[in-house]
Design a protein around this motif. Structure first.
Motif, PDB file in Angstrom:
ATOM      1  N   UNK A  59       0.860  -1.193   0.000  1.00 41.84           N
ATOM      2  CA  UNK A  59       0.000   0.000   0.000  1.00 41.84           C
ATOM      3  C   UNK A  59       0.892   1.239   0.000  1.00 41.84           C
ATOM      4  N   UNK A  60       0.570   2.179  -0.897  1.00 41.17           N
ATOM      5  CA  UNK A  60       1.444   3.348  -1.033  1.00 41.17           C
ATOM      6  C   UNK A  60       1.280   4.300   0.145  1.00 41.17           C
ATOM      7  N   UNK A  61       0.259   4.086   0.955  1.00 45.37           N
ATOM      8  CA  UNK A  61       0.095   4.899   2.167  1.00 45.37           C
ATOM      9  C   UNK A  61      -0.593   4.060   3.225  1.00 45.37           C
ATOM     10  N   UNK A  62      -0.277   4.305   4.471  1.00 44.27           N
ATOM     11  CA  UNK A  62      -0.880   3.541   5.564  1.00 44.27           C
ATOM     12  C   UNK A  62      -2.390   3.772   5.613  1.00 44.27           C
ATOM     13  N   UNK A  70      -9.428  -4.795   3.249  1.00 47.62           N
ATOM     14  CA  UNK A  70     -10.325  -4.581   2.107  1.00 47.62           C
ATOM     15  C   UNK A  70      -9.560  -4.682   0.783  1.00 47.62           C
ATOM     16  N   UNK A  71      -8.321  -4.174   0.780  1.00 50.53           N
ATOM     17  CA  UNK A  71      -7.490  -4.302  -0.414  1.00 50.53           C
ATOM     18  C   UNK A  71      -7.319  -5.776  -0.770  1.00 50.53           C
ATOM     19  N   UNK A  72      -7.140  -6.610   0.259  1.00 49.43           N
ATOM     20  CA  UNK A  72      -7.030  -8.048   0.048  1.00 49.43           C
ATOM     21  C   UNK A  72      -8.285  -8.617  -0.590  1.00 49.43           C
ATOM     22  N   UNK A  73      -9.444  -8.166  -0.115  1.00 44.99           N
ATOM     23  CA  UNK A  73     -10.698  -8.650  -0.700  1.00 44.99           C
ATOM     24  C   UNK A  73     -10.825  -8.204  -2.151  1.00 44.99           C
ATOM     25  N   UNK A  74     -10.364  -6.983  -2.427  1.00 42.83           N
ATOM     26  CA  UNK A  74     -10.413  -6.513  -3.816  1.00 42.83           C
ATOM     27  C   UNK A  74      -9.515  -7.371  -4.697  1.00 42.83           C
TER      28      UNK A  74
ATOM     29  N   UNK B  94     -12.670   8.646   2.620  1.00 37.83           N
ATOM     30  CA  UNK B  94     -13.138   7.523   1.799  1.00 37.83           C
ATOM     31  C   UNK B  94     -12.457   7.543   0.442  1.00 37.83           C
ATOM     32  N   UNK B  95     -12.433   8.746  -0.147  1.00 37.74           N
ATOM     33  CA  UNK B  95     -11.859   8.878  -1.485  1.00 37.74           C
ATOM     34  C   UNK B  95     -10.393   8.505  -1.474  1.00 37.74           C
ATOM     35  N   UNK B  96      -9.643   9.034  -0.498  1.00 36.54           N
ATOM     36  CA  UNK B  96      -8.201   8.775  -0.529  1.00 36.54           C
ATOM     37  C   UNK B  96      -7.924   7.310  -0.227  1.00 36.54           C
ATOM     38  N   UNK B  97      -8.776   6.683   0.619  1.00 41.14           N
ATOM     39  CA  UNK B  97      -8.605   5.250   0.879  1.00 41.14           C
ATOM     40  C   UNK B  97      -8.757   4.464  -0.420  1.00 41.14           C
ATOM     41  N   UNK B 103      -4.561   2.260  -6.541  1.00 40.66           N
ATOM     42  CA  UNK B 103      -3.209   2.482  -7.059  1.00 40.66           C
ATOM     43  C   UNK B 103      -2.300   1.322  -6.648  1.00 40.66           C
ATOM     44  N   UNK B 104      -2.432   0.874  -5.388  1.00 41.80           N
ATOM     45  CA  UNK B 104      -1.577  -0.213  -4.923  1.00 41.80           C
ATOM     46  C   UNK B 104      -1.860  -1.503  -5.687  1.00 41.80           C
ATOM     47  N   UNK B 105      -3.158  -1.767  -5.932  1.00 43.57           N
ATOM     48  CA  UNK B 105      -3.511  -2.961  -6.703  1.00 43.57           C
ATOM     49  C   UNK B 105      -2.962  -2.871  -8.127  1.00 43.57           C
ATOM     50  N   UNK B 106      -3.052  -1.664  -8.714  1.00 43.45           N
ATOM     51  CA  UNK B 106      -2.532  -1.479 -10.065  1.00 43.45           C
ATOM     52  C   UNK B 106      -1.024  -1.693 -10.110  1.00 43.45           C
TER      53      UNK B 106
END
Lengths: 239, 123
Positions: A59-62, A70-74, B94-97, B103-106
Motif C-alpha cells: 500500500x502506497x500509504x498507511x 479490504x485491499x485483500x478482498x479486492x 473515503x476517497x483517498x482510501x 493504485x496499490x492494486x494497479x
C-alpha cells in the motif's frame, strides 16, 4: 479442495514475524495462495517481502487494518478466488485450521465462517485477560440483541468468506476496528455466518494492535457502529 | 456605537471580504465554500450600518441583550460549519482510501506483468 483459496495477510511493522508466517503457510498448506498486504510499514517489512519473493501488495500509504484487509478482498475479487481468509501477519493464527474454517463454506453450509477462540476452550491455548473477555462478551451481547445470533468470538481476525462475501467486503468494509462491525453487517444483509473452534497462539514477536487505553474507545466505537447500523437497518438494504 | 468604532468595523470587514475574494481568484478556496464566508461579511456590514435592526430583532426574540443574540447565532453557525467540515473530511477520507487501494492494486498488476515480460524475454 478444488476451490481457489486466498489468505489475506495484513502486515504493519511485522518484519520479525512475516517471513515465518508465510513460510509456515507455504510448508503446511501449499495448495492455498496468500497475499501479504503491507500497510505502509515503517520498518523493514517491505524489504523482507521483496527479498524473499513473498506474494505481496504494497500500500502506497498507511490505511489501517480495515483498509488493508479490504485491499485483500479486492485482490481476491480481481483474481477470481472462491474463498478469502483473513489471517494475521503476527503469527497468532494457526494455518492448520484453515481447512477447518473453509469446510462450512465448501459444503455451502455458510457464507462466512469465523475461527473462534472461545467456542471450544480445549482447542485454544489463547490466554484471555478479564478485560478482553468483558469486551468480547459485551460485543457478543449486542450482536445477539440485534441480530439474534450468538457469535462467541466477534473480534477474531481469522475468518473465511465465500465469493458473495468477497464481493460485499470489496465494495464496503469498515475501517478502524472492522471485525465485529463487518460481522454485524453480514448478519444484517442476511448472510449465513457460522463459527468453528480454532487455536490461536500468543504473539511471538512485535507489538499488538490493541492496548488497554484504546480498548475502551474500541468498545464504544464498535457498539455505536453496530447499534446505529441496526437502527437504520431499513434504509440501506442491499439490492 | 461610536462613529470611530463603526468606521473601524467597516474597514476590517471590507479587508476581510477582499481577502476572501482574493483567495477565490488564487484558487485557494472553491466558490461554493466561499459563499458562506462572503455572506458573513455582508451580514457584518449590515449590522454595523443599521445596529438598530439587531436591537429590534433581539428584543422581539426575547434576548436580554443584543450581544447575547450575536454570540448565540455565531456559536450555532460555528457548530454547523464544523459539523459540515467533519462530513467533508470523512468523504475525503473515503476517497483517498479508495485511491490508495486502487493504485496499490494497479502497481501490483504492473509488477506482475513486468515480471512475465522479463521471463518471456529470457526464454
Amino acid at each position: 479442495m478444488k476451490e481457489k483459496v486466498l489468505l489475506i495477510i495484513p502486515a504493519y511493522n511485522e518484519e520479525e514475524n512475516i517471513l515465518r508466517v508465510c513460510k509456515e503457510v507455504e510448508e503446511k498448506n501449499p495448495k492455498i495462495d496468500y497475499v501479504v498486504i503491507n500497510d505502509g510499514s515503517k520498518d523493514n517489512t517491505l524489504n523482507v517481502l521483496r527479498e524473499n519473493n513473498l506474494n505481496h501488495i504494497n500500500l502506497i500509504h498507511n490505511l489501517g487494518i480495515g483498509g488493508a484487509v479490504q485491499t485483500g478482498y479486492k485482490y481476491a475479487l480481481e483474481n477470481d478466488y472462491d474463498i478469502a481468509i483473513q489471517y494475521d501477519g503476527d503469527g497468532q493464527h494457526d494455518v492448520q485450521y484453515v481447512d477447518t474454517i473453509c469446510k462450512p463454506i465448501i459444503k455451502k453450509e455458510a457464507d462466512f465462517c469465523i475461527g473462534s477462540r472461545y467456542l471450544d476452550e480445549n482447542t485454544s491455548e489463547f490466554k484471555s485477560t478479564f478485560m478482553r473477555r468483558l469486551g468480547k462478551n459485551i460485543i457478543s451481547f449486542i450482536i445477539k440483541l440485534f441480530w439474534h445470533k450468538k457469535i462467541t468470538d466477534p473480534t477474531s481476525g481469522f475468518r473465511a468468506g465465500n465469493r458473495k462475501v468477497i464481493e460485499e467486503f470489496a465494495s464496503d468494509y469498515p475501517s478502524d476496528y472492522p471485525e465485529p462491525e463487518s460481522t454485524a453487517t453480514l448478519l444484517k444483509l442476511g448472510y449465513k455466518v457460522t463459527e468453528k473452534p480454532v487455536n490461536m497462539r500468543e504473539r511471538v514477536a512485535g507489538k499488538s494492535f490493541v492496548t488497554i487505553g484504546t480498548s475502551t474507545l474500541y468498545m464504544i466505537k464498535v457498539s455505536l457502529a453496530i447499534i446505529v447500523d441496526s437502527i437504520f437497518r431499513g434504509k440501506n438494504k442491499k439490492k | 456605537m461610536s462613529l470611530t468604532l463603526r468606521i473601524a468595523l467597516i474597514v476590517i470587514t471590507l479587508i476581510y471580504m477582499f481577502l476572501i475574494l482574493k483567495s477565490i481568484r488564487n484558487k485557494k478556496i472553491s466558490v461554493s465554500f466561499s459563499i458562506f464566508w462572503l455572506i458573513t461579511g455582508v451580514a457584518l456590514i449590515i449590522c454595523v450600518l443599521v445596529p438598530q435592526m439587531i436591537e429590534w430583532i433581539s428584543n422581539k426574540l426575547g434576548f436580554a441583550t443584543p450581544s447575547n443574540m450575536i454570540f448565540c447565532i455565531t456559536i450555532f453557525m460555528a457548530f454547523y460549519l464544523i459539523f459540515n467540515l467533519t462530513i467533508i473530511l470523512s468523504k475525503e477520507n473515503q476517497k483517498s482510501k479508495l485511491l490508495v487501494q486502487e493504485v496499490s492494486l494497479l502497481k501490483k498488476k504492473v509488477e506482475n506483468l513486468e515480471e512475465k515480460i522479463n521471463e518471456s524475454k529470457k526464454s
